[in-house]
Design an enzyme around this catalytic site. Structure first.
Site, PDB file in Angstrom:
ATOM      1  N   ASP A 188       0.836  -1.207   0.000  1.00 56.67           N
ATOM      2  CA  ASP A 188       0.000   0.000   0.000  1.00 56.67           C
ATOM      3  C   ASP A 188       0.875   1.265   0.000  1.00 56.67           C
ATOM      4  OD1 ASP A 188      -2.393   1.447   0.250  1.00 56.67           O
ATOM      5  OD2 ASP A 188      -2.317   1.404   2.444  1.00 56.67           O
ATOM      6  N   ASP A 244       2.121   5.072  -5.499  1.00 53.34           N
ATOM      7  CA  ASP A 244       1.432   6.327  -5.205  1.00 53.34           C
ATOM      8  C   ASP A 244       2.238   7.507  -5.737  1.00 53.34           C
ATOM      9  OD1 ASP A 244       0.137   8.507  -4.255  1.00 53.34           O
ATOM     10  OD2 ASP A 244       0.112   7.894  -2.147  1.00 53.34           O
ATOM     11  N   HIS A 263      -7.237  10.189   5.018  1.00 53.38           N
ATOM     12  CA  HIS A 263      -6.704   9.192   5.958  1.00 53.38           C
ATOM     13  C   HIS A 263      -6.848   9.636   7.407  1.00 53.38           C
ATOM     14  CE1 HIS A 263      -4.085   8.000   2.395  1.00 53.38           C
ATOM     15  NE2 HIS A 263      -4.744   6.907   2.715  1.00 53.38           N
ATOM     16  N   GLY A 287     -11.039   4.850   4.375  1.00 55.33           N
ATOM     17  CA  GLY A 287     -12.390   4.320   4.604  1.00 55.33           C
ATOM     18  C   GLY A 287     -12.928   4.591   6.003  1.00 55.33           C
ATOM     19  N   ASN A 329     -10.029   0.829   1.360  1.00 54.08           N
ATOM     20  CA  ASN A 329      -8.889   0.774   2.278  1.00 54.08           C
ATOM     21  C   ASN A 329      -9.318   1.235   3.658  1.00 54.08           C
ATOM     22  OD1 ASN A 329      -7.458   0.157  -0.008  1.00 54.08           O
ATOM     23  ND2 ASN A 329      -5.796   1.573   0.424  1.00 54.08           N
ATOM     24  N   THR A 349      -7.608   2.942  10.268  1.00 53.36           N
ATOM     25  CA  THR A 349      -7.627   3.707  11.521  1.00 53.36           C
ATOM     26  C   THR A 349      -8.665   3.204  12.535  1.00 53.36           C
ATOM     27  OG1 THR A 349      -6.821   5.650  10.361  1.00 53.36           O
ATOM     28  CG2 THR A 349      -7.869   6.039  12.477  1.00 53.36           C
TER      29      THR A 349
HETATM   30  P1  13P Z   1      -7.922   4.966   7.090  1.00 53.79           P
HETATM   31  O1  13P Z   1      -6.799   4.688   8.049  1.00 53.79           O
HETATM   32  O2  13P Z   1      -8.403   6.377   7.155  1.00 53.79           O
HETATM   33  O3  13P Z   1      -9.042   3.964   7.241  1.00 53.79           O
HETATM   34  O4  13P Z   1      -7.330   4.799   5.603  1.00 53.79           O
HETATM   35  C1  13P Z   1      -6.684   3.617   5.249  1.00 53.79           C
HETATM   36  C2  13P Z   1      -6.005   3.741   3.936  1.00 53.79           C
HETATM   37  O5  13P Z   1      -6.392   4.487   3.061  1.00 53.79           O
HETATM   38  C3  13P Z   1      -4.834   2.890   3.701  1.00 53.79           C
HETATM   39  O6  13P Z   1      -4.237   3.131   2.471  1.00 53.79           O
HETATM   40 ZN    ZN Z   2      -4.488   5.121   1.756  1.00 51.40          ZN
END
Ligand code: 13P
Ligand code: ZN
Length: 289
Positions: free
Chosen positions: A81, A103, A185, A215, A235, A238
């Site tokens: 990722d 990315d 994020h 997400g 994704n 958190t």
């Molecule tokens: P969150 O930590 O906001 O859920 O995002 C996760 C993410 O986008 C990982 O690439």
């Molecule tokens: Zn991300």
């Protein structure tokens, strides 16, 4: 069983669902995600973000993640990722990852295309799939993978342009595209304003599976509209890891009475709470809730 990102997203496309992609920063989160997917009998993506290398080494997590994926009773993609360079993506592919995200979203457009196309060429040669990003995600200030990134951009500059998405997809040959439409994020400091119609427009033009980053913190209805409009990978990190943290804190508070703290029990409490949370989200992404 281990499958590629392309395969897992094709299945999701056929069903009009999204696959959850959960970042794993240790054995507890990894076990939570795999056992949640197995219990629900749903495919899942386990991913390691390059930025999480500061929490635990890629070299420690990679073979463990691949071993869990091979043994799983459901299809599992092992994905890299927010890859920051060709070399880090190559390292993940050479280690056996079946998907990588390059990315290049903060690079000038042409440089993003050149870098992405180079990663696609290498990945496809080795049988792995590639996710790229076009547009910029705002980073909220708490717990973001990329703190402070792109905060100076206006909404129009930050959100993905549908026509550019079409051109980008054609010129790079990517298998999936992360798009920007208002998510960010980490923990949202203010309620996100989502441009969900933009997802439909991008999907119509680009015609490949779209990816939502950031997400955590969206409502079920926001997730499901985004998925109906073309999101195939969500994704999520958190809120899962915070659920684990809260369960560990609660366990410690209870243990305070006796003053006896077994670390393995704290970790297991965190793992079980994360599993529960991941199961809920997987069902939301499969439009079952
Ligand atoms: P969150 O930590 O906001 O859920 O995002 C996760 C993410 O986008 C990982 O690439
Ligand atoms: Zn991300």
């Amino acid at each position: 069983m281990l499958v590629t990102l392309k395969e897992i997203l094709e299945t999701a496309e056929g069903k009009g669902q999204a696959v959850g992609a959960f970042n794993c920063t240790g054995l507890e989160s990894l076990m939570a995600v795999i056992s949640a997917a197995e219990e629900l009998n749903h495919p899942v993506i386990i991913q390691f973000a390059e930025g999480h290398g500061k929490l635990i080494d890629f070299d420690i997590m990679a073979p463990i993640m691949l071993s869990f994926a091979h043994k799983a009773t459901v299809p599992v993609c092992v994905h890299f990722d927010h890859g920051e360079s060709f070399d880090s993506c190559k390292k993940a592919i050479d280690a056996g990852f079946t998907g990588v995200m390059i990315d290049g979203s903060s690079l000038p457009y042409e440089e993003n295309i050149a870098l992405t196309a180079k990663v696609v060429e290498y990945a496809h040669e080795k049988g792995a799939s590639v996710e790229a990003e076009l547009g910029s995600m705002y980073a909220s200030e708490v717990g973001a993978i990329e703190p402070g990134k792109n905060q100076e951009l206006s909404t129009e500059d930050a959100y993905t342009d549908p026509d550019q998405a079409k051109e980008f997809t054609e010129r790079t040959g990517v298998d999936a595209l992360a798009v920007s439409f208002g998510t960010s994020h980490g923990v949202y400091l203010t309620k996100p304003v989502l441009d969900l119609d933009r997802v439909t427009l991008i999907k119509e033009k680009a015609g490949i599976p779209l990816v939502m980053h950031g997400g955590s913190g969206l409502t079920t209805s926001e997730f499901q509209t985004a998925i109906r409009n073309g999101i195939r990978k969500v994704n999520y990190y958190t809120y899962m890891i915070m659920e684990g943290g809260k369960a560990a804190a609660d366990y410690v508070k209870q243990a305070d009475d006796q003053g006896i703290y077994f670390f393995h029990d704290i970790m297991n409490a965190a793992r079980d709470a994360m599993k529960k949370q991941v199961m809920e989200e997987i069902r939301v992404f499969a439009l079952e809730k």
